[in-house]
Enzyme design. Structure first.
Site, PDB file in Angstrom:
ATOM      1  N   HIS A  68       0.883  -1.145  -0.028  1.00 56.00           N
ATOM      2  CA  HIS A  68      -0.032  -0.045   0.219  1.00 56.00           C
ATOM      3  C   HIS A  68       0.836   1.247  -0.160  1.00 56.00           C
ATOM      4  CE1 HIS A  68      -3.282   2.598   2.184  1.00 56.00           C
ATOM      5  NE2 HIS A  68      -3.354   2.693   0.837  1.00 56.00           N
ATOM      6  N   HIS A 120       5.946  16.973 -17.505  1.00 54.20           N
ATOM      7  CA  HIS A 120       6.806  15.954 -17.895  1.00 54.20           C
ATOM      8  C   HIS A 120       8.078  16.145 -16.977  1.00 54.20           C
ATOM      9  CE1 HIS A 120       7.948  12.520 -20.098  1.00 54.20           C
ATOM     10  NE2 HIS A 120       9.245  13.241 -20.311  1.00 54.20           N
ATOM     11  N   TYR A 157       5.129  10.451 -24.351  1.00 57.21           N
ATOM     12  CA  TYR A 157       4.275  10.820 -23.180  1.00 57.21           C
ATOM     13  C   TYR A 157       3.404   9.742 -22.794  1.00 57.21           C
ATOM     14  CZ  TYR A 157       6.310  15.611 -24.083  1.00 57.21           C
ATOM     15  OH  TYR A 157       7.141  16.624 -24.477  1.00 57.21           O
ATOM     16  N   ALA A 158       3.532   8.308 -23.123  1.00 58.13           N
ATOM     17  CA  ALA A 158       2.733   7.363 -22.847  1.00 58.13           C
ATOM     18  C   ALA A 158       3.447   6.810 -21.440  1.00 58.13           C
ATOM     19  CB  ALA A 158       2.820   6.291 -23.661  1.00 58.13           C
ATOM     20  N   ASN A 159       3.264   7.419 -20.598  1.00 56.30           N
ATOM     21  CA  ASN A 159       3.871   7.154 -19.167  1.00 56.30           C
ATOM     22  C   ASN A 159       2.745   7.482 -18.078  1.00 56.30           C
ATOM     23  OD1 ASN A 159       6.443   7.151 -20.294  1.00 56.30           O
ATOM     24  ND2 ASN A 159       6.162   9.205 -20.511  1.00 56.30           N
ATOM     25  N   ASP A 183       7.049   4.493 -21.652  1.00 61.15           N
ATOM     26  CA  ASP A 183       7.205   4.300 -22.903  1.00 61.15           C
ATOM     27  C   ASP A 183       8.824   4.097 -23.168  1.00 61.15           C
ATOM     28  OD1 ASP A 183       8.831   6.901 -23.121  1.00 61.15           O
ATOM     29  OD2 ASP A 183       6.769   7.661 -23.520  1.00 61.15           O
TER      30      ASP A 183
END
Length: 129
Positions: free
Chosen positions: A20, A96, A118-120, A28
């Site tokens: 937790h 970013h 930006y596929a994060n 990416d």
């Protein structure tokens, strides 16, 4: 041998160690990976596996309290933006640069083969009860 779920032994084991509040960066192929966190690199070829495939697989196994992504995803990558909105209605957006700073505190980094910018997403683990 497992017959379902995430079969990659390194990723499956790393997920089992999360607790937790721990953070997981799904990124990416071009995201700078910070020193410190455990890294499971799934990248095989450009686009394989995709960001969407990895996010979907992780969400099938993790409880996620919150998610943070770069605001730049909105204009630069509408597909990833839509996926994030679909999965995380209360998605927090930061620059970013800020996402890279936050990533340094991740316990696990999962690198995809995604070749779109930006596929994060930084996921914060929840608890199942």
């Amino acid at each position: 041998m497992k017959k379902a779920g995430i079969l990659n032994r390194h990723l499956s084991g790393a997920l089992a160690e999360l607790g937790h509040g721990d953070a997981v960066l799904v990124c990416d192929a071009g995201m700078p990976i910070p020193e410190g966190p455990r890294v499971v690199d799934l990248a095989f070829r450009a686009g394989v596996p995709s960001f969407a495939e990895v996010v979907d697989g992780l969400l099938a196994e993790l409880v996620v309290d919150s998610a943070t992504a770069a605001s730049e995803v909105r204009e630069a990558n509408p597909g990833a933006s839509a996926l994030l909105d679909e999965h995380f209605p209360r998605l927090e957006l930061v620059s970013h640069e800020r996402l890279k700073e936050l990533s340094a505190g991740a316990r696990l980094v999962v690198r995809t083969g995604e070749a779109r910018p930006y596929a994060n997403v930084l996921l914060r683990c929840g608890v199942f009860f």
